[in-house]
Scaffold this motif. Structure first.
Motif, PDB file in Angstrom:
ATOM      1  N   LYS A   1      32.567   4.665  16.575  1.00  0.00           N
ATOM      2  CA  LYS A   1      33.742   5.493  16.329  1.00  0.00           C
ATOM      3  C   LYS A   1      34.256   6.021  17.662  1.00  0.00           C
ATOM      4  O   LYS A   1      33.457   6.242  18.599  1.00  0.00           O
ATOM      5  N   PHE A   2      35.552   6.242  17.732  1.00  0.00           N
ATOM      6  CA  PHE A   2      36.218   6.722  18.940  1.00  0.00           C
ATOM      7  C   PHE A   2      35.477   7.933  19.523  1.00  0.00           C
ATOM      8  O   PHE A   2      35.123   8.849  18.773  1.00  0.00           O
ATOM      9  N   THR A   3      35.234   7.920  20.815  1.00  0.00           N
ATOM     10  CA  THR A   3      34.542   8.948  21.638  1.00  0.00           C
ATOM     11  C   THR A   3      33.016   9.033  21.426  1.00  0.00           C
ATOM     12  O   THR A   3      32.348   9.805  22.106  1.00  0.00           O
ATOM     13  N   LYS A   4      32.453   8.248  20.524  1.00  0.00           N
ATOM     14  CA  LYS A   4      31.006   8.340  20.271  1.00  0.00           C
ATOM     15  C   LYS A   4      30.230   7.324  21.116  1.00  0.00           C
ATOM     16  O   LYS A   4      30.802   6.468  21.771  1.00  0.00           O
ATOM     17  N   THR A   5      28.895   7.422  21.021  1.00  0.00           N
ATOM     18  CA  THR A   5      28.015   6.543  21.808  1.00  0.00           C
ATOM     19  C   THR A   5      28.153   5.089  21.362  1.00  0.00           C
ATOM     20  O   THR A   5      28.156   4.788  20.169  1.00  0.00           O
ATOM     21  N   SER A   6      28.223   4.182  22.331  1.00  0.00           N
ATOM     22  CA  SER A   6      28.359   2.747  22.025  1.00  0.00           C
ATOM     23  C   SER A   6      27.064   2.185  21.434  1.00  0.00           C
ATOM     24  O   SER A   6      25.982   2.721  21.693  1.00  0.00           O
ATOM     25  N   PRO A   7      27.171   1.091  20.660  1.00  0.00           N
ATOM     26  CA  PRO A   7      25.981   0.505  20.023  1.00  0.00           C
ATOM     27  C   PRO A   7      25.367  -0.632  20.837  1.00  0.00           C
ATOM     28  O   PRO A   7      26.077  -1.503  21.329  1.00  0.00           O
ATOM     29  N   THR A   8      24.054  -0.630  20.963  1.00  0.00           N
ATOM     30  CA  THR A   8      23.382  -1.761  21.609  1.00  0.00           C
ATOM     31  C   THR A   8      22.451  -2.496  20.639  1.00  0.00           C
ATOM     32  O   THR A   8      21.737  -3.414  21.054  1.00  0.00           O
ATOM     33  N   THR A   9      22.450  -2.072  19.365  1.00  0.00           N
ATOM     34  CA  THR A   9      21.698  -2.807  18.327  1.00  0.00           C
ATOM     35  C   THR A   9      22.552  -2.848  17.054  1.00  0.00           C
ATOM     36  O   THR A   9      23.488  -2.044  16.901  1.00  0.00           O
ATOM     37  N   SER A  10      22.183  -3.760  16.140  1.00  0.00           N
ATOM     38  CA  SER A  10      22.913  -3.831  14.863  1.00  0.00           C
ATOM     39  C   SER A  10      22.703  -2.537  14.059  1.00  0.00           C
ATOM     40  O   SER A  10      23.596  -2.092  13.344  1.00  0.00           O
ATOM     41  N   GLN A  11      21.533  -1.898  14.216  1.00  0.00           N
ATOM     42  CA  GLN A  11      21.279  -0.628  13.500  1.00  0.00           C
ATOM     43  C   GLN A  11      22.249   0.458  13.949  1.00  0.00           C
ATOM     44  O   GLN A  11      22.703   1.259  13.124  1.00  0.00           O
TER      45      GLN A  11
END
Ligand code: TXA
Ligand code: MG
Length: 302
Positions: A136-146
């Motif tokens: 979501k905008f401004t949140k932490t980016s994902p590095t796993t599918s979870q």
């Protein structure tokens, strides 16, 4: 929902829907660039304002050549050197790229990601994909599918590709040949030193532009709980907000390459009932730590 095969990923994309897919930097939220419907869905799902442009992802340089009528010599050399890899190159856009994707800018950011599944998928699609980070905008980016599923639940199907190996978003650059300058709009794991070796000696490298990248607002990469980045020499207890709170330190690997790989997983798993902080040391002011400290300073409350 987890997507079971590349064929299934293709058929969802061709039906103008969006998916999350792995890249070596972070997972992306992807739709075909030719589908206005899919591109709109990306902005909607992320709750991202339409003024923040998307990066176009390609299978190879040949595909990228069609996206800009003005590939200068140096941008072409950098693409040949660093692709597939964590480098996004900004170039004047061709008519094949919609104003929706570029948020009305006359330029487009292009990247060829280095992940075997996504590269294979890109090579069988009818056109490139637009893909911002799948958060979501401004949140932490994902590095796993979870991480992706935590943000989007069942709304977005995910192509499982393991943990992202680089772990931080791509370095974004723009060459202005007439100014003999390379601008770094967002630092990443392809460093200023890596780029310096590949460009003519009389070129300047600048990290500030007159027009900052539209997505570079201060508040970004935010974890779900309070986080503070503490500069070297400062003390956590000097911060008024920290008094009488339960605090917990974020611990990073000594090696910035490993630290980058695990940074977002650590931010995603910060304890919700505590205030977290990272205590910087002098060494964290060095070049190798620039992209990590950039993300942490924008995740920080101060
Ligand atoms: O590693 C990455 O780059 C990841 C993976 C998924 O490829 N993508 C990513 O996208 O980080 P996103 O949308 O989260 O960040 C892209 C940044 C935004 O800050 C946006 O403003 C900037 O790129 N951007 C895109 N097109 C631009 C343009 N034409 N001019 C200046 N900045 C641009
Ligand atoms: Mg992002």
């Amino acid at each position: 929902m987890i997507i079971k095969s590349i064929k299934e990923a293709k058929s969802i994309l061709v039906s103008e829907k969006i998916i999350a897919l792995p890249t070596e930097t972070v997972y992306g939220l992807a739709g075909l660039i030719n589908s206005e419907k899919a591109v709109r869905s990306i902005f909607q799902a992320k709750e991202r304002p339409f003024f923040d442009p998307l990066i176009v992802h390609v299978a190879n340089l040949e595909q990228a050549l069609n996206l800009s009528p003005k590939w200068d010599e140096i941008s072409t050399h950098l693409a040949k050197t660093f692709w597939p890899g964590p480098l996004s190159i900004i170039l004047p856009k061709s008519l094949r790229v919609s104003n929706l994707i570029t948020a009305g800018l006359s330029s487009v950011a292009i990247r060829c990601p280095n992940h075997p599944l996504t590269l294979e998928l890109l090579s069988i699609l009818p056109c490139p994909i637009a893909a911002p980070s799948a958060n979501k905008f401004t949140k932490t980016s994902p590095t796993t599918s979870q991480h992706v599923i935590k943000s989007f639940g069942n709304l977005v199907p995910v192509l499982e590709g393991g943990s992202s190996q680089v772990g931080l978003e791509s370095t974004i650059i723009q060459i202005l040949p007439e100014e003999r300058t390379l601008y770094i709009l967002r630092p990443g794991m392809i460093s200023q030193e890596d780029l310096r070796i590949e460009i003519p000696q009389d070129f300047a490298i600048k990290t500030q532009t007159k027009n900052q990248t539209p997505g570079s607002m201060k508040s970004h990469y935010k974890p779900d709980s309070l986080f503070y980045l503490i500069p070297p020499g400062k003390n956590i207890h000097d911060i008024p907000a920290m008094q009488e709170k339960e605090i917990t330190p974020l611990q990073l690997d000594e090696n910035p390459i490993f630290a980058a790989r695990e940074l977002y997983s650590l931010l995603h798993s910060l304890p919700k009932n505590k205030v977290s902080f990272f205590q910087m040391e002098e060494k964290h002011l060095s070049e190798a730590w620039v992209p990590l400290m950039n993300r942490l300073s924008r995740a920080s409350e101060i």
